[in-house]
Design a protein around this motif. Sequence first.
Motif, PDB file in Angstrom:
ATOM      1  N   ASP A 191       3.352  14.410   2.467  1.00  0.00           N
ATOM      2  CA  ASP A 191       4.616  13.560   2.445  1.00  0.00           C
ATOM      3  C   ASP A 191       4.847  12.291   3.225  1.00  0.00           C
ATOM      4  O   ASP A 191       5.749  11.699   3.026  1.00  0.00           O
ATOM      5  CB  ASP A 191       5.694  14.642   2.346  1.00  0.00           C
ATOM      6  CG  ASP A 191       5.905  15.502   3.610  1.00  0.00           C
ATOM      7  OD1 ASP A 191       5.125  15.074   4.412  1.00  0.00           O
ATOM      8  OD2 ASP A 191       7.000  16.160   3.811  1.00  0.00           O
ATOM      9  N   ARG A 192       4.091  12.376   4.301  1.00  0.00           N
ATOM     10  CA  ARG A 192       4.379  10.910   5.043  1.00  0.00           C
ATOM     11  C   ARG A 192       2.920  10.188   5.247  1.00  0.00           C
ATOM     12  O   ARG A 192       1.949  10.856   5.263  1.00  0.00           O
ATOM     13  CB  ARG A 192       4.533  11.553   6.542  1.00  0.00           C
ATOM     14  CG  ARG A 192       6.036  12.339   6.520  1.00  0.00           C
ATOM     15  CD  ARG A 192       6.171  13.147   7.942  1.00  0.00           C
ATOM     16  NE  ARG A 192       6.413  12.296   8.946  1.00  0.00           N
ATOM     17  CZ  ARG A 192       6.838  12.517  10.322  1.00  0.00           C
ATOM     18  NH1 ARG A 192       6.240  14.017  10.447  1.00  0.00           N
ATOM     19  NH2 ARG A 192       6.930  11.888  11.125  1.00  0.00           N
ATOM     20  N   VAL A 193       3.214   8.950   5.331  1.00  0.00           N
ATOM     21  CA  VAL A 193       2.105   7.976   5.263  1.00  0.00           C
ATOM     22  C   VAL A 193       1.815   7.595   6.919  1.00  0.00           C
ATOM     23  O   VAL A 193       2.769   6.872   7.259  1.00  0.00           O
ATOM     24  CB  VAL A 193       2.380   6.837   4.220  1.00  0.00           C
ATOM     25  CG1 VAL A 193       1.033   5.978   4.372  1.00  0.00           C
ATOM     26  CG2 VAL A 193       2.586   7.241   2.825  1.00  0.00           C
ATOM     27  N   HIS A 194       0.976   8.000   7.382  1.00  0.00           N
ATOM     28  CA  HIS A 194       0.355   7.584   8.389  1.00  0.00           C
ATOM     29  C   HIS A 194      -0.720   6.461   8.310  1.00  0.00           C
ATOM     30  O   HIS A 194      -1.989   6.964   8.130  1.00  0.00           O
ATOM     31  CB  HIS A 194       0.045   8.776   9.633  1.00  0.00           C
ATOM     32  CG  HIS A 194       1.122   9.663   9.890  1.00  0.00           C
ATOM     33  ND1 HIS A 194       2.467   9.214  10.031  1.00  0.00           N
ATOM     34  CD2 HIS A 194       1.012  11.005   9.875  1.00  0.00           C
ATOM     35  CE1 HIS A 194       3.196  10.131  10.184  1.00  0.00           C
ATOM     36  NE2 HIS A 194       2.332  11.231  10.204  1.00  0.00           N
ATOM     37  N   LEU A 195      -0.622   5.316   8.392  1.00  0.00           N
ATOM     38  CA  LEU A 195      -1.393   4.243   7.854  1.00  0.00           C
ATOM     39  C   LEU A 195      -2.474   3.868   9.040  1.00  0.00           C
ATOM     40  O   LEU A 195      -1.931   3.220  10.099  1.00  0.00           O
ATOM     41  CB  LEU A 195      -0.518   3.028   7.262  1.00  0.00           C
ATOM     42  CG  LEU A 195      -1.451   1.942   6.573  1.00  0.00           C
ATOM     43  CD1 LEU A 195      -1.941   2.592   5.261  1.00  0.00           C
ATOM     44  CD2 LEU A 195      -0.520   0.721   6.122  1.00  0.00           C
ATOM     45  N   GLY A 196      -3.715   4.034   8.716  1.00  0.00           N
ATOM     46  CA  GLY A 196      -4.653   3.595   9.910  1.00  0.00           C
ATOM     47  C   GLY A 196      -5.109   2.296   9.369  1.00  0.00           C
ATOM     48  O   GLY A 196      -5.022   1.806   8.215  1.00  0.00           O
ATOM     49  N   PHE A 197      -5.453   1.520  10.292  1.00  0.00           N
ATOM     50  CA  PHE A 197      -5.833   0.025  10.008  1.00  0.00           C
ATOM     51  C   PHE A 197      -7.289  -0.113  10.785  1.00  0.00           C
ATOM     52  O   PHE A 197      -7.199   0.163  12.062  1.00  0.00           O
ATOM     53  CB  PHE A 197      -5.146  -0.937  10.126  1.00  0.00           C
ATOM     54  CG  PHE A 197      -4.578  -1.359  11.360  1.00  0.00           C
ATOM     55  CD1 PHE A 197      -5.274  -2.225  12.257  1.00  0.00           C
ATOM     56  CD2 PHE A 197      -3.675  -0.663  11.924  1.00  0.00           C
ATOM     57  CE1 PHE A 197      -4.736  -2.649  13.408  1.00  0.00           C
ATOM     58  CE2 PHE A 197      -3.268  -0.761  13.296  1.00  0.00           C
ATOM     59  CZ  PHE A 197      -3.714  -1.931  13.850  1.00  0.00           C
TER      60      PHE A 197
ATOM     61  N   LEU B 272      -6.122   1.164   5.768  1.00  0.00           N
ATOM     62  CA  LEU B 272      -6.223  -0.192   5.151  1.00  0.00           C
ATOM     63  C   LEU B 272      -7.379  -0.724   6.029  1.00  0.00           C
ATOM     64  O   LEU B 272      -7.289  -1.067   7.186  1.00  0.00           O
ATOM     65  CB  LEU B 272      -4.823  -0.734   5.408  1.00  0.00           C
ATOM     66  CG  LEU B 272      -4.713  -2.325   4.901  1.00  0.00           C
ATOM     67  CD1 LEU B 272      -5.147  -2.392   3.427  1.00  0.00           C
ATOM     68  CD2 LEU B 272      -3.398  -2.864   5.172  1.00  0.00           C
ATOM     69  N   ASN B 273      -8.234  -1.305   5.321  1.00  0.00           N
ATOM     70  CA  ASN B 273      -9.217  -1.884   5.914  1.00  0.00           C
ATOM     71  C   ASN B 273      -9.538  -3.488   5.535  1.00  0.00           C
ATOM     72  O   ASN B 273      -9.860  -3.820   4.343  1.00  0.00           O
ATOM     73  CB  ASN B 273     -10.807  -1.389   5.529  1.00  0.00           C
ATOM     74  CG  ASN B 273     -11.863  -1.931   6.341  1.00  0.00           C
ATOM     75  OD1 ASN B 273     -11.691  -2.961   7.225  1.00  0.00           O
ATOM     76  ND2 ASN B 273     -13.263  -1.462   6.219  1.00  0.00           N
TER      77      ASN B 273
ATOM     78  N   CYS C 235       0.863  -1.231  -0.167  1.00  0.00           N
ATOM     79  CA  CYS C 235      -0.050  -0.071  -0.014  1.00  0.00           C
ATOM     80  C   CYS C 235       0.698   1.121   0.093  1.00  0.00           C
ATOM     81  O   CYS C 235       0.793   2.169  -0.844  1.00  0.00           O
ATOM     82  CB  CYS C 235      -0.791  -0.057   1.218  1.00  0.00           C
ATOM     83  SG  CYS C 235      -2.171   1.421   0.969  1.00  0.00           S
ATOM     84  N   THR C 236       1.696   1.200   0.893  1.00  0.00           N
ATOM     85  CA  THR C 236       2.752   2.332   1.036  1.00  0.00           C
ATOM     86  C   THR C 236       3.602   2.633  -0.428  1.00  0.00           C
ATOM     87  O   THR C 236       3.680   3.761  -0.662  1.00  0.00           O
ATOM     88  CB  THR C 236       3.598   2.314   2.042  1.00  0.00           C
ATOM     89  OG1 THR C 236       4.551   1.164   1.950  1.00  0.00           O
ATOM     90  CG2 THR C 236       2.969   2.386   3.426  1.00  0.00           C
ATOM     91  N   ALA C 237       4.010   1.460  -1.173  1.00  0.00           N
ATOM     92  CA  ALA C 237       4.701   1.698  -2.326  1.00  0.00           C
ATOM     93  C   ALA C 237       3.494   2.049  -3.397  1.00  0.00           C
ATOM     94  O   ALA C 237       4.075   2.932  -4.040  1.00  0.00           O
ATOM     95  CB  ALA C 237       5.205   0.235  -2.980  1.00  0.00           C
ATOM     96  N   ALA C 238       2.465   1.796  -3.364  1.00  0.00           N
ATOM     97  CA  ALA C 238       1.296   2.427  -4.310  1.00  0.00           C
ATOM     98  C   ALA C 238       1.063   3.794  -4.128  1.00  0.00           C
ATOM     99  O   ALA C 238       1.128   4.626  -5.020  1.00  0.00           O
ATOM    100  CB  ALA C 238       0.052   1.424  -4.341  1.00  0.00           C
ATOM    101  N   LEU C 239       1.191   4.297  -2.854  1.00  0.00           N
ATOM    102  CA  LEU C 239       1.015   5.792  -2.321  1.00  0.00           C
ATOM    103  C   LEU C 239       2.075   6.495  -2.763  1.00  0.00           C
ATOM    104  O   LEU C 239       1.998   7.774  -3.301  1.00  0.00           O
ATOM    105  CB  LEU C 239       0.709   5.607  -0.879  1.00  0.00           C
ATOM    106  CG  LEU C 239      -0.715   5.396  -0.356  1.00  0.00           C
ATOM    107  CD1 LEU C 239      -0.725   5.506   1.148  1.00  0.00           C
ATOM    108  CD2 LEU C 239      -1.553   6.073  -1.139  1.00  0.00           C
TER     109      LEU C 239
ATOM    110  N   MET D 273      -9.450   4.758   1.209  1.00  0.00           N
ATOM    111  CA  MET D 273      -9.176   3.514   2.118  1.00  0.00           C
ATOM    112  C   MET D 273      -9.356   2.203   1.101  1.00  0.00           C
ATOM    113  O   MET D 273     -10.111   2.101  -0.038  1.00  0.00           O
ATOM    114  CB  MET D 273     -10.430   3.539   2.919  1.00  0.00           C
ATOM    115  CG  MET D 273     -10.619   2.152   3.627  1.00  0.00           C
ATOM    116  SD  MET D 273     -11.968   2.093   4.683  1.00  0.00           S
ATOM    117  CE  MET D 273     -11.962   3.350   5.610  1.00  0.00           C
ATOM    118  N   LEU D 274      -8.293   1.379   1.340  1.00  0.00           N
ATOM    119  CA  LEU D 274      -8.144   0.330   0.665  1.00  0.00           C
ATOM    120  C   LEU D 274      -8.574  -0.977   1.380  1.00  0.00           C
ATOM    121  O   LEU D 274      -8.587  -0.980   2.424  1.00  0.00           O
ATOM    122  CB  LEU D 274      -6.409  -0.073   0.317  1.00  0.00           C
ATOM    123  CG  LEU D 274      -6.182  -1.384  -0.227  1.00  0.00           C
ATOM    124  CD1 LEU D 274      -6.841  -1.379  -1.962  1.00  0.00           C
ATOM    125  CD2 LEU D 274      -4.862  -1.775  -0.359  1.00  0.00           C
ATOM    126  N   GLY D 275      -9.731  -1.518   0.947  1.00  0.00           N
ATOM    127  CA  GLY D 275     -10.315  -2.712   1.344  1.00  0.00           C
ATOM    128  C   GLY D 275      -9.705  -4.155   0.815  1.00  0.00           C
ATOM    129  O   GLY D 275      -9.547  -4.217  -0.418  1.00  0.00           O
TER     130      GLY D 275
END
Length: 480
Positions: free
Chosen positions: A340-346, A398-399, A315-319, A420-422
């Motif tokens: 510019d920073r990815v703070h990834l929620g799940f 990410l769900n 996911c982070t690579a795609a972002l 949101m990616l499911g």
Amino acid sequence: MAQVLEFKLPDLGEGLTEAEIVRWLVQVGDVVAIDQPVVEVETAKAMVEVPCPYGGVVTARFGDEGTELPVGAPLLTVAVGGPAVADEDTGSGNVLVGYGTGAAPARRRRVRPADRPVSSAGPLTSAGQPASAGAVASAGRLASAEAVAAGRESVAGSSATGSSVAGSLSDGPVPVISPLVRRLARENGLDLRELTGSGPDGLILRADVEYALKAATAPQRPAEPSAAAHLRVPSTAAQPSLAATAATPGSGETRVPLKGIRGAVADKLSRSRREIPDATCWVDADATELMRARAAMNAAGGPKISLIALLARICTAALARYPELNSTVDLDAREIVRLDRVHLGFAAQTERGLVVPVVRDAHAQDAEGLTEQFARLTEAARTGTLTPGDLTGGTFTLNNYGVFGVDGSTPIINHPEAAMLGVGRIVPRPWVHEGELAVRQVVQLSLTFDHRVCDGGTAGGFLRHVADCVEQPAVLLRSL
């Protein structure tokens, strides 16, 4: 002489203005150490334990379990020994959850009745005997620390001028004879400030509350004077509310308050639907190679790599390739703010509702680091120990709804994020592989996105890149 210090509900950060008391961890008369947790509260973000910055004897508590208190409202009072100085030498200075001296709290012990300076029923005299209402008022005028502390919860509420409890209702807690009376009033929607108690110095008794409820549910009968209590003129809006509450038990309905975590989720999802014009696209992907790659990693030794950590890394690579989806919309400025920073929620389902813990700087972590962070936050979500900082600041979610045994979903975007990616369940399915029909491990991927930040081409490109990495993990090596 002991000094009585008042500990108020601290600022819990992240703009939180109130909290609900879930469970008291100490009783009146307990000895507490500096930074010992004294109460468990639920905010709109999470459940947290609140530590007390003072060490001493608990002399009063404010609020029953289930009561909502605003930030700055009194939680409890503590009698500390030695000279009375409310500075850093008296306590830890701990006013925010999660901050303190770092010293391990001492074991809690209950003071024997003979040693208690204050009991839950009221203050004691200098001889150690319960004080009468008149003695309490006199003690209040003398500014006795013991009377002041106990007076906030019991009969003592008189000021230094000798005013009665009834005269100070607007400035402090309403004096009731027991927490049961307070709960009875709350459950029936009765405002205790509308009552004048028949007990000493205006103390509200159970008979007062029952009389008021009876009068409210029978409006056609004129209220008769009673020596037990005198009901002030109630507002017209209060009467139907009480009647409706009384009729509810027989109506076959169950009403669940939208408060705490559940209320916060409801508010955020409603706002997302109102403000974000979302759209969803999805694709089926062959995850067989990804599952094999994970099995090979774990067979090589070292910490086990979780599947969600690999999906997060994809996911982070795609972002990084499609940064439009790691953004938010500033409505006031009418601008798209790319981050510019990815703070990834799940998304994590707990007994108390849906929460979204956040992995900070997920783009800078490898699969092992992500696995560790997911495990830590998931355990904290289960135990209800997530802090407000763990639940805020996400930029993309990410769900993994596949854990519920479902294939697909069109989730609501976690406002104010943009996408949101499911991920659905991974199951064996017939699949055409290299020109032949075979049984492969197939997963459905979906992307719900804010159509203001990008068009379908960008969203489709992001989702296709994620699917390519799932089907051929070697593609991910290009971005490492």
